[in-house]
Write an enzyme that holds these catalytic residues in place. Structure first.
Site, PDB file in Angstrom:
ATOM      1  N   ASP A  26       0.874  -1.170   0.000  1.00 58.25           N
ATOM      2  CA  ASP A  26       0.000   0.000   0.000  1.00 58.25           C
ATOM      3  C   ASP A  26       0.915   1.226   0.000  1.00 58.25           C
ATOM      4  OD1 ASP A  26      -2.376   1.643   0.494  1.00 58.25           O
ATOM      5  OD2 ASP A  26      -1.611   1.816   2.542  1.00 58.25           O
ATOM      6  N   ASP A  28      -0.136   5.261   0.950  1.00 58.73           N
ATOM      7  CA  ASP A  28      -0.339   6.290   1.973  1.00 58.73           C
ATOM      8  C   ASP A  28      -0.433   5.679   3.363  1.00 58.73           C
ATOM      9  OD1 ASP A  28      -0.396   8.604   0.283  1.00 58.73           O
ATOM     10  OD2 ASP A  28      -2.346   7.937  -0.439  1.00 58.73           O
TER      11      ASP A  28
END
Length: 287
Positions: A26, A28
């Site tokens: 992932d 952020d």
């Protein structure tokens, strides 16, 4: 690739253990604590569009339960009824594009650093010949800016797959982005590990059959990531160990490839015993 002892390689083959082939990240909150910059960029974009909207940190923490920046603005209009919301609805896509430009400028100004262990683990995986992928709801331009700022422009070529933005119809917690990344990688879920910071991300990865290392971020520290194989404060560094919060314990005190291989073997064994009616909890407790 780093050498594995003949004994351990033979044991893995005899047990049917899958080799670790890829790491899927992932973006952020996982690679870096970027959410504060996103929040600032949203507020700047609102002002630029003549709106007096301000998202303070507490509100933004709540809004992060909605994945996708455009979707987040629409959710805010629908559920918080801000002044000017009706007129702003028609400009949401334009507003979000403006926000993205502002966010990229903040990243390129050097206002963000990778979380502990991120740069090291990505480099180790690249040097070992593992495949690297991104699975995120953020826009591709945001990913490119962050990777370039954190590791260097050459890092973009290290990632075989960048699954980002609206490339799939349903965003996390739907599994779609991980299914897409796995298809593009050509890897089975049982040969990969995902890295997440949020409940939505962990849920998406687990639905796709992936083992997950969760490192909750500042804004999402209260999220339930208990489905993860390991929950840590961060990925850790030699001489600066990560704090284990739940699940798999990495022997060196930081996330490394050997530890990930062992964790993945354990996760796959539990999955196998569950599917054949065994008692994975008892077996895991005995190890």
């Amino acid at each position: 690739m780093p050498r594995t002892s003949r004994r351990s390689a033979r044991a893995r083959q005899e047990s049917g253990a899958m080799p670790l082939e890829a790491l899927i990240f992932d973006v952020d909150g996982t690679l870096a604590e970027t959410e504060e910059l996103h929040r600032q960029a949203f507020n700047e974009a609102f002002r630029a569009f003549g709106l007096d909207w301000v998202w303070p940190r507490d509100l933004y923490r709540e809004l992060l339960g909605v994945t996708g920046g455009r979707e987040r603005i629409l959710h805010y209009i629908d559920h918080y009824a801000p002044a000017g919301g009706a007129g702003a609805r028609a400009k949401v896509s334009e507003m979000h594009a403006d926000k993205t430009v502002r966010y990229v400028k903040l990243i390129r100004a050097g206002d963000v650093a990778p979380r502990p262990g991120v740069r090291r683990l990505i480099a180790e995986a690249h040097d070992a010949g593992l495949r690297l992928a991104i699975a995120t709801t953020t826009r591709p331009g945001n990913v490119e800016a962050l990777l370039g700022a954190m590791i260097g422009r050459e890092a973009l070529s290290w990632f075989s797959v960048i699954a980002a933005g609206d490339i799939v119809p349903a965003k996390k917690p739907a599994r779609d982005i991980y299914d897409y990344a796995l298809r593009e990688l050509g890897c089975a879920a049982s040969a990969c590990v995902a890295f997440e910071d949020s409940a939505n991300g962990v849920r998406a990865a687990r639905q796709a059959g992936l083992a997950v290392v969760a490192t909750p971020s500042f804004f999402l520290s209260a999220d339930d990531v208990s489905e993860s194989a390991s929950v840590l404060s961060d990925l850790g560094e030699p001489g600066r160990p990560a704090r284990r919060l739940a699940g798999w314990r990495f022997a060196k005190g930081y996330v490394d490839l050997a530890g990930l291989r062992s964790m993945l073997d354990e996760a796959n064994e539990i999955k196998r015993k569950t599917s054949t009616g065994g008692s994975p909890r008892a077996d895991a407790a005995a190890r």
